[in-house]
Design a protein around this motif. Structure first.
Motif, PDB file in Angstrom:
ATOM      1  N   VAL A 255       0.835  -1.196   0.000  1.00 29.65           N
ATOM      2  CA  VAL A 255       0.000   0.000   0.000  1.00 29.65           C
ATOM      3  C   VAL A 255       0.874   1.251   0.000  1.00 29.65           C
ATOM      4  O   VAL A 255       1.818   1.376   0.797  1.00 29.65           O
ATOM      5  CB  VAL A 255      -0.934   0.016   1.225  1.00 29.65           C
ATOM      6  N   ILE A 256       0.537   2.175  -0.896  1.00 25.68           N
ATOM      7  CA  ILE A 256       1.274   3.431  -1.017  1.00 25.68           C
ATOM      8  C   ILE A 256       0.258   4.513  -1.374  1.00 25.68           C
ATOM      9  O   ILE A 256      -0.942   4.243  -1.476  1.00 25.68           O
ATOM     10  CB  ILE A 256       2.390   3.277  -2.077  1.00 25.68           C
ATOM     11  N   ALA A 257       0.702   5.750  -1.545  1.00 35.86           N
ATOM     12  CA  ALA A 257      -0.207   6.851  -1.864  1.00 35.86           C
ATOM     13  C   ALA A 257       0.219   7.531  -3.158  1.00 35.86           C
ATOM     14  O   ALA A 257       1.355   7.389  -3.617  1.00 35.86           O
ATOM     15  CB  ALA A 257      -0.245   7.871  -0.723  1.00 35.86           C
ATOM     16  N   GLY A 258      -0.721   8.285  -3.757  1.00 32.91           N
ATOM     17  CA  GLY A 258      -0.384   9.134  -4.883  1.00 32.91           C
ATOM     18  C   GLY A 258      -0.708   8.559  -6.242  1.00 32.91           C
ATOM     19  O   GLY A 258      -1.048   7.384  -6.396  1.00 32.91           O
ATOM     20  N   THR A 259      -0.603   9.437  -7.248  1.00 34.90           N
ATOM     21  CA  THR A 259      -0.802   9.059  -8.642  1.00 34.90           C
ATOM     22  C   THR A 259       0.072   9.932  -9.524  1.00 34.90           C
ATOM     23  O   THR A 259       0.329  11.094  -9.201  1.00 34.90           O
ATOM     24  CB  THR A 259      -2.272   9.202  -9.068  1.00 34.90           C
ATOM     25  N   SER A 260       0.515   9.354 -10.617  1.00 35.86           N
ATOM     26  CA  SER A 260       1.336  10.093 -11.579  1.00 35.86           C
ATOM     27  C   SER A 260       0.507  11.025 -12.449  1.00 35.86           C
ATOM     28  O   SER A 260       1.058  11.864 -13.158  1.00 35.86           O
ATOM     29  CB  SER A 260       2.086   9.089 -12.475  1.00 35.86           C
ATOM     30  N   ALA A 261      -0.811  10.927 -12.372  1.00 37.05           N
ATOM     31  CA  ALA A 261      -1.678  11.598 -13.334  1.00 37.05           C
ATOM     32  C   ALA A 261      -1.763  13.112 -13.170  1.00 37.05           C
ATOM     33  O   ALA A 261      -2.115  13.823 -14.101  1.00 37.05           O
ATOM     34  CB  ALA A 261      -3.081  11.005 -13.257  1.00 37.05           C
ATOM     35  N   SER A 262      -1.446  13.608 -11.973  1.00 37.44           N
ATOM     36  CA  SER A 262      -1.556  15.050 -11.730  1.00 37.44           C
ATOM     37  C   SER A 262      -0.441  15.493 -10.808  1.00 37.44           C
ATOM     38  O   SER A 262       0.163  14.691 -10.096  1.00 37.44           O
ATOM     39  CB  SER A 262      -2.909  15.387 -11.094  1.00 37.44           C
ATOM     40  N   LEU A 263      -0.172  16.789 -10.785  1.00 33.03           N
ATOM     41  CA  LEU A 263       0.868  17.307  -9.906  1.00 33.03           C
ATOM     42  C   LEU A 263       0.497  17.106  -8.442  1.00 33.03           C
ATOM     43  O   LEU A 263       1.341  16.788  -7.607  1.00 33.03           O
ATOM     44  CB  LEU A 263       1.112  18.790 -10.207  1.00 33.03           C
ATOM     45  N   GLN A 264      -0.788  17.309  -8.116  1.00 33.13           N
ATOM     46  CA  GLN A 264      -1.195  17.159  -6.717  1.00 33.13           C
ATOM     47  C   GLN A 264      -1.103  15.708  -6.251  1.00 33.13           C
ATOM     48  O   GLN A 264      -0.846  15.438  -5.073  1.00 33.13           O
ATOM     49  CB  GLN A 264      -2.617  17.685  -6.517  1.00 33.13           C
ATOM     50  N   GLY A 265      -1.257  14.752  -7.176  1.00 32.76           N
ATOM     51  CA  GLY A 265      -1.117  13.355  -6.808  1.00 32.76           C
ATOM     52  C   GLY A 265       0.308  12.859  -6.878  1.00 32.76           C
ATOM     53  O   GLY A 265       0.729  12.021  -6.084  1.00 32.76           O
ATOM     54  N   ALA A 266       1.094  13.409  -7.818  1.00 32.22           N
ATOM     55  CA  ALA A 266       2.454  12.932  -8.042  1.00 32.22           C
ATOM     56  C   ALA A 266       3.376  13.247  -6.877  1.00 32.22           C
ATOM     57  O   ALA A 266       4.368  12.539  -6.657  1.00 32.22           O
ATOM     58  CB  ALA A 266       3.021  13.530  -9.331  1.00 32.22           C
ATOM     59  N   ILE A 267       3.086  14.298  -6.128  1.00 32.84           N
ATOM     60  CA  ILE A 267       3.957  14.655  -5.008  1.00 32.84           C
ATOM     61  C   ILE A 267       4.009  13.558  -3.957  1.00 32.84           C
ATOM     62  O   ILE A 267       4.986  13.421  -3.217  1.00 32.84           O
ATOM     63  CB  ILE A 267       3.496  15.996  -4.379  1.00 32.84           C
ATOM     64  N   HIS A 268       2.979  12.704  -3.922  1.00 34.00           N
ATOM     65  CA  HIS A 268       2.936  11.617  -2.932  1.00 34.00           C
ATOM     66  C   HIS A 268       3.726  10.396  -3.363  1.00 34.00           C
ATOM     67  O   HIS A 268       3.898   9.476  -2.560  1.00 34.00           O
ATOM     68  CB  HIS A 268       1.486  11.236  -2.648  1.00 34.00           C
ATOM     69  N   ILE A 269       4.208  10.377  -4.607  1.00 29.79           N
ATOM     70  CA  ILE A 269       5.059   9.269  -5.022  1.00 29.79           C
ATOM     71  C   ILE A 269       6.351   9.287  -4.209  1.00 29.79           C
ATOM     72  O   ILE A 269       6.858   8.248  -3.790  1.00 29.79           O
ATOM     73  CB  ILE A 269       5.356   9.347  -6.534  1.00 29.79           C
ATOM     74  N   VAL A 270       6.871  10.487  -3.962  1.00 27.91           N
ATOM     75  CA  VAL A 270       8.042  10.674  -3.096  1.00 27.91           C
ATOM     76  C   VAL A 270       7.712  11.847  -2.174  1.00 27.91           C
ATOM     77  O   VAL A 270       8.149  12.964  -2.397  1.00 27.91           O
ATOM     78  CB  VAL A 270       9.324  10.958  -3.908  1.00 27.91           C
ATOM     79  N   PRO A 271       6.920  11.620  -1.119  1.00 28.68           N
ATOM     80  CA  PRO A 271       6.393  12.728  -0.316  1.00 28.68           C
ATOM     81  C   PRO A 271       7.483  13.542   0.368  1.00 28.68           C
ATOM     82  O   PRO A 271       8.387  12.982   0.981  1.00 28.68           O
ATOM     83  CB  PRO A 271       5.502  12.023   0.710  1.00 28.68           C
ATOM     84  N   PRO A 272       7.414  14.862   0.261  1.00 27.35           N
ATOM     85  CA  PRO A 272       8.424  15.734   0.874  1.00 27.35           C
ATOM     86  C   PRO A 272       8.218  15.877   2.375  1.00 27.35           C
ATOM     87  O   PRO A 272       7.286  15.315   2.961  1.00 27.35           O
ATOM     88  CB  PRO A 272       8.222  17.067   0.159  1.00 27.35           C
TER      89      PRO A 272
END
Length: 399
Positions: A255-272
């Motif tokens: 289980v992980i978070a985020g999506t590559s489809a948008s900037l608001q979702g992509a930030i969760h691929i590597v959360p700051p």
């Protein structure tokens, strides 16, 4: 504190993973022409020597149409086996287990080798807001071809000596696109009801298992919270896991978070750093309450004490600690020996890991510059024979 749970083994399909610390799949920009390189081997070997229980290698394309960057691994033909075999041997020599990620981006194409417009494929002709690529709708022949690509690629990883594979259905990539009714607008057996939208992921599992047999681990990685305006409903993600688990389709759920489809979702691929540590754990605990298979969770788990708490509270069975291992590959060994003050903890600055990736450079870390340079900096690092006292003037960036 004790770290009994973190350093306890876990056995899946007769394969014992020595502890619960996982270096999860992440792009390193160290592949070359789709193949494993000596640099990539040295990078992962350092994490295995440092005590990680499981290493999951970055995504490998299962079909020619899966090339979403010019520096990704490919597992779509037998030429990949030799490199994977060399990598597996180095990792196994340290007692660590190794999986490979199998991947198709669908409409999430970032670039092409020659700069021409990319051709992407998806369940339906629905573009995303981030890359703006209009995908071609997959026909049944291509769907079957891609499913066969997953199975053939998984078998190549097994031939190379890996212990398992992970199907990437996270971050809005192709399997997730089939799940999401905002993207999947099909009117055939792959669209409409959730049962139909889950069909692609089920057929991947069936095809892969038939090819690799019973002595190979097959897991599924998915985003529980895409955090996007067109995100799949969280309750549907849980329902998907539950339905797959009832048929024993996958051996674990990551289980992980985020999506590559948008900037608001992509930030969760590597959360700051402004996202709290272990912020995905609450959703992982919801999945764990509904499935029998073990659950892995990833998302800003940067210290062994945090991972131990997640495990001891029963929220998950494994913790992805990728950037923690980028910042300090010796973190597991230091934690095992209770040398907590010696651990260089990831601060989620994202400068030399995901920052390097977006610039097309091999990843590294501002706290551990040997990362990604194991064949050069790390190899030549020896203690000096003549010690000196050094004054560091300034405690800011210069210091």
């Amino acid at each position: 504190m004790t770290l009994d749970k973190l350093f306890s083994p876990y056995t899946l399909r007769g394969i014992t993973i020595p502890n619960r610390i996982v270096s999860t799949g992440h792009d390193t920009v160290m592949a070359h022409h789709g193949h494993v390189t000596d640099r990539l081997i040295a990078y992962h070997e350092a994490r295995a020597k440092g005590g990680a229980g499981l290493i999951i290698v970055q995504v490998a394309g299962v079909h020619e149409t899966a090339r979403y960057t010019s520096h990704m691994l490919m597992a779509d033909d037998d030429t990949c086996i030799e490199g994977y075999r060399a990598l597996a041997q180095k990792i196994h020599a340290q007692g660590t287990k190794i999986f490979g990620q199998l991947f198709h981006p669908g409409r999430e194409i970032m670039e092409t080798d020659d700069g021409t417009a990319p051709v992407a494929y998806a369940p339906s002709a629905v573009p995303n807001s981030r890359f703006g690529v209009m995908p071609v709708t997959l026909d049944h022949a291509m769907i079957n071809e891609i499913i066969e690509g997953y199975a053939a690629s998984a078998f190549r990883l097994k031939q190379a000596g890996l212990d398992g594979c992970e199907i990437v259905a996270s971050h809005g990539y192709l399997p997730a696109q089939f799940l999401n009714p905002s993207i999947n607008q099909r009117e055939d057996e792959y669209g409409g009801l959730l049962e139909n939208r889950t069909r692609f992921i089920k057929e991947i599992a069936t095809s892969v298992r038939a090819r690799v047999g019973d002595d190979f681990i097959v897991g599924l990685r998915l985003s529980g919270e895409e955090r996007d305006a067109e995100a799949i409903d969280q309750n549907e993600v849980i329902a998907v896991c539950e339905a797959l688990d009832q048929s024993n389709a996958y051996d674990y759920y990551h289980v992980i978070a985020g999506t590559s489809a948008s900037l608001q979702g992509a930030i969760h691929i590597v959360p700051p750093m402004y996202y709290e540590t272990a912020y995905v754990a609450p959703f992982a605990s919801k999945v764990k309450a509904r499935v029998k298979a073990p659950v892995m969770v990833t998302g800003r788990i940067n210290q062994p004490q945090i991972a131990e708490q997640i495990l001891s509270e029963g929220r998950a069975d494994f913790c992805g600690m990728t950037r923690a291992l980028i910042a300090d590959p010796e973190m597991p060994n230091k934690a095992r020996n209770h040398r907590f003050d010696d651990i260089r903890a990831c601060i989620a600055c994202n400068q030399a890991c995901i920052g390097h990736f977006h610039k097309g450079y091999p990843i590294s870390c501002i706290q551990y510059p040997e990362t990604g340079r194991e064949l050069t900096l790390a190899a030549g690092k020896t203690p000096t024979k003549h010690k000196k006292k050094i004054l560091i003037a300034g405690g800011g960036p210069a210091g």
